[in-house]
Design an enzyme around this catalytic site. Structure first.
Site, PDB file in Angstrom:
ATOM      1  CB  CYS A 198      32.574 -11.137  46.808  1.00 53.63           C
ATOM      2  SG  CYS A 198      33.522 -12.369  45.894  1.00 53.63           S
ATOM      3  CG  ASP A 199      29.425 -11.870  43.035  1.00 54.34           C
ATOM      4  OD1 ASP A 199      30.425 -12.615  43.038  1.00 54.34           O
ATOM      5  OD2 ASP A 199      28.275 -12.268  43.266  1.00 54.34           O
TER       6      ASP A 199
END
Lengths: 96, 521
Positions: free
Chosen positions: B416-417
């Site tokens: 995600c990040d």
């Protein structure tokens, strides 16, 4: 005093040479690298062995024995697992 | 003097071993070379000094070796960080025990002042490394809560603890009599151990790679000080090399997360001050989305006109999983971005095999690995290697980022990040400025994540709501398995004959992402 000077020189030299070499290690090998340097850091095994080079009290014996166990755990474990890890890396076209 | 030459040779062998860490195959040789160097060192020390009780030494050495070897052959790659952290701790124990005995033993010749200072430093750093590593290892093995634990006045406690250690250390350095040194040494060990705990509990989640690298460096440092204390050149050289390695990795990890070292260690982390960011950025993600309408009714492929979109044989089915499979089948190039979520879902093998399947269909497949994917530096590479990936397909961030714009599909699995465009487009988030993999530049994006919650940073990911993104939520092992199955069915010629109903786990964000998003967090 010369001894201390020599030791500082060795420390600095080893740090610089280590830095120059390791900075070029590809990211892919960072985990094996850490696992191997981890095994190397257990060279304290030398210190632990040296404890037994002169007469010791029983307390010192126990402490020295613990130091040898942990250091050997670290050395053998570190090198074995690094070898296992590196053995997993496979390249398809290289086999041909 | 011959001793010096032998030491130098051993150090050279060790350096030669490290120098081979360029390719996996050479590295394996290098690892064995380093092991041989260490063996030579042990033999040299035994030869030079002799041991008064060989049976005891050999016995305990065997016990340690067997334990180490036994554990090392059993752990799997997802447990590696916990194992390595634990070994840092073991190194710390050995260092502080040796320093302790060296400080307190009543040998004929007293320690010189530099040796005493070094022994005290070895004692403190070794003990702190030990306790910090135990905490880190427990966190990585999920025996402790992974999230940071904040004590009241955490920084104050840390500083007070440090001050006590310094005072104690100076006092121990000044006083000389054996009895006093014993007491202060014990107090120093306890104090340093507490310091390690206070220091390590506050670091968690995505910051673990920094902590584990830092402990690597301190373990090396402790060994080097230990070496000065006992006057062993080999110990100093090895310890310094390890300290250098740990420092480099710490620096690499910090840079990859765009975090300062002090920021990580002093617990500085902005408390998500950007509740409004996701809504704004969902509509303004990137150049690709700038002109397209708000993503309300999800278009199957961005309505426009990439050749791939036109090449689709028929109207694409509505089911996201089938659409994703379609997309993969028609793509020419695919970049797979694995994250730690993939490892947690035990989906590495499925993902690697999907890669093979796509390669077999003559597609250009690459794996893009972010430096902080995983729980220690390079962890993701090892996880993929365990799943038998062809390592020739692994690419680092700086090499692969230019290729996304030319790539048909970016397939994100459990990350995600590291693909969050907010890192570039927003300026007030914890990840702003962090280098990311530019999945958002690919023509199409497929995201296979468990849910749409933000990653560890807490920053919502606008990529999920980009119209060119297909979101396959659910367990990655199931999702990827299904993609593979569909891909196989489709390539066998059964294209779209009868699409099964959407699986319960794979669903797509259809209506009003914004409001749904807000309820999610």
């Amino acid at each position: 005093m010369f001894d201390v000077f020599l030791m500082v020189v060795i420390f600095v030299l080893a740090f610089v040479v280590g830095y120059a070499l390791i900075v070029r290690v590809p990211q892919m090998l960072h985990t094996p690298l850490m696992s191997m340097t981890n095994a190397i850091s257990a060279v304290t095994i030398l210190g632990a062995i040296l404890l037994f080079a002169v007469p010791t009290t029983s307390t010192e014996k126990v402490l020295g024995a613990i130091a040898i166990v942990t250091a050997m755990f670290n050395v053998v474990g570190g090198f074995v697992i690094t070898d296992r890890m590196l053995g997993m890396f496979k390249k398809k076209d290289a086999a041909a | 003097m011959s001793g010096l030459w032998i030491d130098l040779w051993i150090i050279l062998i060790l350096v030669a071993g490290i120098a081979q860490f360029r390719t996996p195959r050479a590295a394996r040789r290098g690892n064995l070379t380093a092991a041989a160097a260490l063996l030579c060192a042990v033999i040299a020390v035994l030869y030079r000094h002799g041991v008064l009780e060989p049976p005891l030494v050999v016995l305990v050495a065997l016990v340690g070796s067997c334990l180490g070897g036994w554990v090392a052959t059993r752990v799997n790659m997802i447990q590696i960080p916990a194992m390595v952290a634990f070994q840092h701790g073991a190194g710390g124990v050995a260092a502080f025990l040796v320093s302790f005995v060296e400080l307190t033993r009543n040998s004929a010749e007293a320690l010189s002042l530099p040796a005493e200072v070094a022994a005290l430093l070895g004692l403190v750093i070794g003990a702190a490394t030990f306790s910090g590593s135990v905490i880190a290892s427990a966190k990585l093995a999920n025996r402790l809560r992974q999230t940071p634990t904040r004590l009241p006045y955490h920084n104050g406690l840390l500083l007070a603890n440090l001050a006590v250690l310094i005072v104690l250390g100076v006092w121990a350095g000044v006083t000389v009599s054996g009895g006093v040194v014993l007491g202060t040494s014990l107090a120093l060990i306890v104090g340093a151990a507490v310091l390690g705990v206070i220091f390590a509990v506050r670091i968690g989640g995505a910051d673990m790679p920094v902590l584990i690298s830092f402990l690597n460096a301190t373990a090396g440092l402790a060994a080097a000080f230990c070496g000065i204390a006992i006057g062993s050149r080999l110990l100093i050289a090895c310890g310094a090399t390890v300290a250098a390695s740990g420092s480099i990795l710490t620096h690499v990890m910090c840079r990859a997360m765009n975090r300062g070292l002090m920021g990580v260690f002093a617990g500085l982390r902005p408390h998500h001050p950007f509740a409004a960011a996701p809504l704004a950025s969902a509509a303004a993600i990137g150049p690709a989305a700038a002109g397209s309408p708000a993503p309300v009714a999800v278009p199957c492929l961005p309505a426009d006109t990439t050749p791939e979109a036109r090449a689709l044989p028929e109207a694409p089915p509505a089911d996201p999983s089938a659409r994703a499979a379609n997309l993969l089948r028609t793509a020419r190039s695919v970049i797979i971005i694995p994250g730690y979520g993939m490892a947690l879902a035990e989906a590495s093998e499925e993902v690697v095999q999907l890669g093979e399947q796509l390669t077999a269909l003559n597609k250009e497949v690459l794996f893009a690995v972010h430096p902080v994917a995983g729980r220690m530096p390079g962890h993701m590479h090892v996880l993929l290697a365990e799943a038998e990936v062809d390592y020739g397909k692994l690419r680092e961030l700086k090499d692969v980022n230019g290729q996304f714009a030319r790539t048909d599909v970016a397939l994100v699995v459990g990350a995600c990040d590291v693909v969050n465009p907010a890192a570039i487009e927003a300026s007030d988030t914890p990840i702003s400025g962090m280098p990311i993999l530019r999945a958002d530049e690919a023509r199409h994006v497929i995201v296979c994540n468990l849910d749409e919650r933000p990653g560890y940073s807490g920053v919502p990911n606008p990529l999920y709501h980009n119209p060119k993104t297909i979101l396959l939520l659910g367990d990655a092992q199931t999702t990827i398995g299904e993609l593979r199955q569909r891909l196989e069915d489709q390539t066998r010629g059964a294209t779209g004959a009868s699409e099964p109903a959407a699986p319960p786990l794979a669903r797509e964000l259809v209506e009003n992402p914004a409001s749904k998003y807000n309820t999610a967090r």
